[in-house]
Every structure is written in C-alpha cells, then in structure tokens.
Scaffold this motif. Structure first.
Motif, PDB file in Angstrom:
ATOM      1  N   SER A   1     -15.096  50.102 116.121  1.00  0.00           N
ATOM      2  CA  SER A   1     -15.045  49.955 117.581  1.00  0.00           C
ATOM      3  C   SER A   1     -15.404  51.263 118.283  1.00  0.00           C
ATOM      4  CB  SER A   1     -13.651  49.517 118.025  1.00  0.00           C
ATOM      5  OG  SER A   1     -13.360  48.238 117.519  1.00  0.00           O
ATOM      6  N   PRO A   2     -16.220  51.192 119.334  1.00  0.00           N
ATOM      7  CA  PRO A   2     -16.554  52.380 120.122  1.00  0.00           C
ATOM      8  C   PRO A   2     -15.477  52.627 121.182  1.00  0.00           C
ATOM      9  CG  PRO A   2     -17.845  50.529 120.908  1.00  0.00           C
ATOM     10  CD  PRO A   2     -16.989  50.024 119.777  1.00  0.00           C
TER      11      PRO A   2
ATOM     12  N   SER B   1     -15.590  40.418 126.349  1.00  0.00           N
ATOM     13  CA  SER B   1     -15.923  41.669 127.024  1.00  0.00           C
ATOM     14  C   SER B   1     -14.676  42.227 127.710  1.00  0.00           C
ATOM     15  CB  SER B   1     -17.031  41.415 128.051  1.00  0.00           C
ATOM     16  OG  SER B   1     -17.401  42.614 128.677  1.00  0.00           O
TER      17      SER B   1
ATOM     18  N   LEU C   1     -17.349  48.511 126.794  1.00  0.00           N
ATOM     19  CA  LEU C   1     -15.969  48.457 126.307  1.00  0.00           C
ATOM     20  C   LEU C   1     -15.181  49.683 126.765  1.00  0.00           C
ATOM     21  CD1 LEU C   1     -13.762  47.172 124.524  1.00  0.00           C
ATOM     22  CD2 LEU C   1     -14.757  48.394 122.581  1.00  0.00           C
TER      23      LEU C   1
ATOM     24  N   GLN D   1     -19.261  44.933 122.566  1.00  0.00           N
ATOM     25  CA  GLN D   1     -19.073  46.368 122.722  1.00  0.00           C
ATOM     26  C   GLN D   1     -19.701  46.927 123.994  1.00  0.00           C
ATOM     27  OE1 GLN D   1     -20.308  48.252 119.058  1.00  0.00           O
ATOM     28  NE2 GLN D   1     -18.661  47.310 117.906  1.00  0.00           N
TER      29      GLN D   1
END
Length: 190
Positions: free
Chosen positions: A106-107, A65, A89, A86
């Motif tokens: 990936s966000p 995280s 993030l 995520q």
C-alpha cells in the motif's frame, strides 16, 4: 447499487450489514457508530469522509477509493487494503483496532497512526515513508521490504523491524524502543 452521489450527510447508528449502501460515491460524509462488519465496499468512493466509532471489521475493499478519509476509534480487524484503489489514497487512523489487517504494497506515505492497535498487521512492501506511529502497539507486525524512511516510531512499541530488510533512512526511534531493531540479530540489550 445505483450510481448515486451523496454529499455532506451524516449517518448515525446505521447498520449497513442490514441496510444496503445506495450510493457509490460519498463526499464530506460522516459515519458515526455505524455497523459495517463484513460489508462489501467494493467500487465505492469515499472523499473527505470520517468514520467515528464504527465497526469496519472484515469489509471488502476491492477497488474502493479512500481519499482524505479519517478513521477514529474504529474497530477494523481484518481491514485488507491489498486490492484497494490506490489513486489518491490518503487515510489516517486515531485510536483504531487494526489487528490482523493488511497494508501489503500500500502507498501510505505520510499516514498518521495515533494510539492504534496494529498487532499481526502486514506492512510488507508498503510505502510508509514520512508516516508516524504515535503510541502504537506493533506486536508481531510484519515489516519486509517496507519503506519507513523519515517515519516517526519514537513512541511505537513491541515492534521487530530488521534493518537489513527494510528502508529506515532518517527514521526516528527512541532510546527505549531501539531494541525493536535488534531482535532479528539475536542481540539482547539489558
């Protein structure tokens, strides 16, 4: 690894390749000039932390995280965020070497990349909307199904982004780097 919590501590010149991380949650911690090359950071939570002048190349990030984490002048070759946690993030990168890394799916909305090396980085299917790439080298970076809406790429260079395979609505480019949107069409601008 024990289930310990570390708050507001600075780690300077620690070689975590030799010394084990004894905490599984770090909050408001600073890592300065630390060696984390090939270290397994799986299941560890970093909240409001900074990594400055560290080597994080090839770290394992399974379920790691990263919430409000800043990376400055770090060597991060092979930084693979494919299996990261995520939730919450939020990261930023300043003068980092992220070559050969992956941000696949990936966000990363609102992510700041400032003067970073991003060669051969996979941004496929990533959400990079509202992100900025200030003076970043994107040579051979992969953009496929990437959301770059409202992103700022005015000073980015060496990129090849196919407008038909990525979301670019309201993305910002400069007159000097607009050629990076034409490579996939075989168009030469002279």
């Amino acid at each position: 690894m024990s289930s310990n919590y570390c708050f507001d501590k600075t780690f300077t010149k620690v070689n975590f390749s030799v010394e084990n991380l004894v905490f599984n949650e770090f909050e408001q911690c600073i890592f300065s000039k630390c060696e984390l090359n090939n270290v397994d950071l799986s299941d560890i939570k970093f909240i409001n932390c900074s990594f400055i002048d560290c080597n994080l190349s090839n770290v394992k990030l399974i379920n790691t995280s990263l919430q409000e984490v800043e990376f400055e002048r770090c060597k991060m070759i092979g930084f693979n965020m494919d299996e990261i946690n995520q939730f919450g993030l939020k990261v930023s990168f300043t003068e980092c070497n992220l070559n050969e890394s992956s941000f696949y799916e990936s966000p990363l909305k609102n992510t700041k990349f400032y003067k970073c090396l991003l060669e051969n980085v996979d941004f496929s299917i990533a959400n990079l909307s509202y992100s900025s790439f200030y003076d970043c080298n994107l040579n051979h970076a992969i953009f496929s199904g990437t959301d770059l809406c409202y992103s700022d790429l005015k000073s980015a260079y060496n990129f090849d982004i196919d407008p038909t395979k990525n979301k670019l609505k309201h993305a910002k480019f400069s007159k000097e780097n607009i050629i990076g949107l034409t490579y996939s069409f075989g168009i030469k601008i002279e």
